[in-house]
Design a protein around this motif. Structure first.
Motif, mmCIF file in Angstrom:
data_model
loop_
_atom_site.group_PDB
_atom_site.id
_atom_site.type_symbol
_atom_site.label_atom_id
_atom_site.label_comp_id
_atom_site.label_asym_id
_atom_site.label_seq_id
_atom_site.Cartn_x
_atom_site.Cartn_y
_atom_site.Cartn_z
ATOM 1 N N GLN A 1 -11.976 -36.214 -16.503
ATOM 2 C CA GLN A 1 -12.090 -37.710 -16.398
ATOM 3 C C GLN A 1 -10.882 -38.501 -16.842
ATOM 4 O OE1 GLN A 1 -16.256 -40.273 -16.563
ATOM 5 N NE2 GLN A 1 -15.520 -40.970 -15.471
ATOM 6 N N PHE A 2 -10.841 -38.357 -18.050
ATOM 7 C CA PHE A 2 -9.808 -39.149 -18.929
ATOM 8 C C PHE A 2 -8.714 -38.109 -19.343
ATOM 9 C CE2 PHE A 2 -11.955 -42.474 -19.253
ATOM 10 C CZ PHE A 2 -11.918 -43.539 -19.258
ATOM 11 N N THR A 3 -7.358 -38.214 -18.388
ATOM 12 C CA THR A 3 -7.150 -38.537 -18.054
ATOM 13 C C THR A 3 -6.920 -38.265 -16.257
ATOM 14 O OG1 THR A 3 -4.492 -38.201 -18.319
ATOM 15 C CG2 THR A 3 -6.065 -39.857 -19.949
ATOM 16 N N GLY A 4 -7.661 -36.699 -16.241
ATOM 17 C CA GLY A 4 -7.026 -36.210 -14.994
ATOM 18 C C GLY A 4 -7.830 -36.912 -13.274
ATOM 19 N N TRP B 1 -5.199 -48.577 -23.766
ATOM 20 C CA TRP B 1 -6.121 -48.271 -24.742
ATOM 21 C C TRP B 1 -5.046 -48.244 -25.554
ATOM 22 C CZ3 TRP B 1 -8.680 -47.256 -20.537
ATOM 23 C CH2 TRP B 1 -8.774 -45.672 -20.046
ATOM 24 N N ASN B 2 -4.066 -46.643 -24.468
ATOM 25 C CA ASN B 2 -3.155 -46.345 -25.286
ATOM 26 C C ASN B 2 -2.126 -47.190 -25.809
ATOM 27 O OD1 ASN B 2 -2.847 -43.125 -25.945
ATOM 28 N ND2 ASN B 2 -1.406 -42.921 -24.046
ATOM 29 N N ALA C 1 -2.649 -36.460 -23.554
ATOM 30 C CA ALA C 1 -2.217 -38.077 -24.643
ATOM 31 C C ALA C 1 -1.633 -37.218 -26.280
ATOM 32 C CB ALA C 1 -3.615 -37.903 -25.030
ATOM 33 N N ILE C 2 -1.849 -35.999 -26.231
ATOM 34 C CA ILE C 2 -1.937 -35.850 -27.914
ATOM 35 C C ILE C 2 -0.106 -34.984 -28.283
ATOM 36 C CG2 ILE C 2 -2.018 -33.564 -30.067
ATOM 37 C CD1 ILE C 2 -5.068 -34.213 -29.215
#
Length: 443
Positions: free
Chosen positions: A216-219, A291-292, A275-276
Motif C-alpha cells: 500500500q505504501f507506496t505502490g 512525510w518523507n 524509499a530506502i
C-alpha cells in the motif's frame, strides 16, 4: 526509519478504520446519541471561563511530526491556565482499535485526530459527535479550503471533522543519479513522455529508476493516483460499486507493472525498499508521501528534490490523506469539557503554519498562501497539487473495500496476475463488501 514505519501503520487505516473500529464497538454502543453535552453554542469561539478542566487528547503522531504537535499543546496549556491538555500518542493501529472501546466505556479522550477515511465509519458507529458548531464559530467555509478536504470532513449532512492538514503523495528524486544519467536535476520529468525518457536514460547507465512497491505504501497509493490521472475513479458516484476495474484502472496498473516488466524496477520490492533505495543511491525516483521530506532532510549528504506527481495519464491528480480534529462522544455529559475541547480545536486549527513544519500541507487556504508557508519550499511545492488531490468517499467501512484493491495491486506487481484480471477479481469481492456494509450501517 521511524517516520516511514509510522506511515506504514497509517497505510493500514483503510482496513483498521473499518474493521478495527467495528471490532471494538457495536452499532450505537459508543454512547447514545446526544450523550455528550452540548457546547455553549459558540463552538468555543469565546474561550472557556469555567473551572479547571483536564482534556485527554489522543493521536498517532509517533514520528517526526509528534514534537511539533506537542509544542502546540504546551503552548496552549501555557496560555490557558484553566485547561490542561494531556496528549497521549500511540501507534495508529492501536489507536483505531482502542478509541471505540474507550469511548464506549466512558474512558475516551475529549479530543482526537482522525484520518478522513475513518471519519464516516466512526460517525456511523456514534463514536464521534458533529462539529457544525465549531465550523460556525470559526466562520469556516468551503472557500477557505480546497473543496476535496472540506467535503471529506462531512458525513450524512453533518460535519464530523475540522481539517488540520493535507498530506499528499509527491515525486522525490535523487539529483546525483539524475546527473549520472545525463538528466537535469533542476527539471524533473513532469509528463509521461519525459518520465519514459528519463527511465530509459537511467536504464542506459545501469540504474533501475523507479522501484515499484507491491504494498500500500507506496505502490497502491501510486496506482490510485494513476487511476485518477487516466480519467477513472475507485468507486461509482454513489459509492455503491467499484469502477477501478474499468479501462482507466487497467491502464494505470499496467503502467505501474510495466516498471517491473521493462526493467526499471526489481521484481520483488520489499516493504520500504523503494524509499530506502532512493536514500542509498540505488534508484532515482520514488513516489512517496510528504512525510518523507523530514526523513530525507536527515540525510545530510543526500542531494534530493521533490515535485508534484508527474502527469502520466493526462489529468493532474494525486492521492492524499488528511488529519482532521474530531470530538469523541462523552458517555457522561460534561459541558465544561465539551466547551474546553472546542477551544483547544479552535486554537490549534489556527496554528497550522507551525504544524506544517512537521511535514504537512496546512488545510487552510490563507496559511498555504502566506509568505511564511512559501518559505518551506518542499511543502510549498507539494501544496501546488491541492486542487488535484483525491480522498476515498465518506462512506462507512470504505476501507474494507479498498483492502481488496491493495490485494490486486500486490498480485499484479508481483507478476502473479495480469492487471485486468487482478482488478476485476478484486472489484467483485469489493462489491459484495460494499453491499454488506450498506446493510451493516443502514446506509
Amino acid at each position: 526509519m521511524n517516520t516511514i514505519n509510522r506511515r506504514l501503520v497509517l497505510g493500514g487505516i483503510g482496513a483498521l478504520g473499518a474493521t478495527g473500529v467495528l471490532a471494538g464497538c457495536g452499532a450505537g454502543s459508543a454512547g447514545k446519541p446526544g450523550g455528550a453535552a452540548s457546547a455553549t453554542g459558540d463552538g468555543g469561539a469565546k474561550g472557556y471561563e469555567g473551572p479547571n478542566v483536564e482534556l485527554d487528547f489522543w493521536n498517532g503522531f509517533t514520528g517526526g511530526d509528534g514534537p511539533f504537535m506537542r509544542k502546540l499543546v504546551d503552548q496552549f496549556n501555557s496560555e490557558h491556565p484553566n485547561i490542561k491538555v494531556k496528549m497521549t500518542v500511540m501507534q495508529w493501529s492501536d489507536y483505531y482499535t482502542k478509541l471505540p472501546t474507550a469511548v464506549s466505556s466512558g474512558r475516551g479522550p475529549a479530543v482526537a485526530i482522525m484520518h478522513v477515511d475513518s471519519l464516516a465509519t466512526n460517525a456511523a458507529r456514534n463514536v464521534i459527535e458533529p462539529l457544525d458548531d465549531v465550523a460556525k464559530a470559526l466562520e469556516l467555509k468551503q472557500e477557505d479550503f480546497a473543496e476535496v478536504v472540506w467535503k471529506a470532513g462531512e458525513y450524512n449532512g453533518k460535519r464530523y471533522g475540522i481539517p488540520l492538514d493535507v498530506h499528499p503523495l509527491g515525486f522525490f528524486y535523487n539529483k546525483t543519479l539524475m546527473e549520472k544519467a545525463g538528466l537535469d536535476p533542476a527539471k524533473p520529468p513532469a509528463t509521461a513522455d519525459e518520465y519514459a525518457a528519463a527511465l530509459e536514460a537511467l536504464k542506459g547507465k545501469g540504474m533501475q529508476g523507479h522501484w515499484a512497491s507491491p504494498f500500500q505504501f507506496t505502490g497502491v497509493l501510486s496506482v490510485q493516483a494513476l487511476i485518477w490521472q487516466f480519467g477513472g475513479d475507485l468507486f461509482s458516484p454513489d459509492s455503491a460499486k467499484t469502477v477501478w476495474q474499468e479501462e482507466p484502472g487497467v491502464k494505470a496498473l499496467s503502467w505501474f507493472v510495466d516498471l517491473v516488466k521493462n526493467g526499471h524496477s526489481p521484481k520483488n520490492v520489499a516493504q520500504d525498499a523503494d524509499a530506502i533505495a532512493l536514500q542509498n543511491g540505488k534508484t532515482a525516483f520514488n513516489w512517496n508521501g510528504i512525510w518523507n521530506i523530514n526523513t530525507l532532510k536527515e540525510k545530510t549528504s543526500l542531494q534530493w528534490g521533490v515535485a508534484p506527481i508527474p502527469n502520466i495519464g493526462g489529468t493532474n491528480a494525486a492521492w492524499a490523506g488528511s488529519h482532521q480534529f474530531c470530538l469523541p462522544k462523552l458517555k457522561t455529559p460534561d459541558e465544561n469539557k465539551s466547551t474546553a475541547a472546542r477551544v483547544f480545536v479552535n486554537y490549534v486549527s489556527q496554528k497550522s503554519l507551525e504544524w506544517a513544519k512537521g511535514g504537512q500541507v496546512p488545510a487552510r487556504k490563507q496559511v498555504r498562501e502566506s509568505a511564511e508557508f512559501k518559505a518551506l519550499p518542499e511543502q510549498a511545492s507539494l501544496a501546488t497539487q491541492i486542487d488535484d488531490l483525491h480522498f476515498p468517499p465518506p462512506v462507512p467501512g470504505i476501507g474494507d473495500a479498498l483492502a481488496e484493491l491493495n490485494k490486486a495491486v500486490n498480485e499484479a506487481v508481483l507478476l502473479k496476475a495480469e492487471p485486468g484480471k487482478a482488478l476485476a477479481d478484486a472489484a467483485a469481492r469489493a462489491d459484495k463488501i460494499l453491499e454488506a456494509n450498506r446493510k451493516k450501517y443502514g446506509a
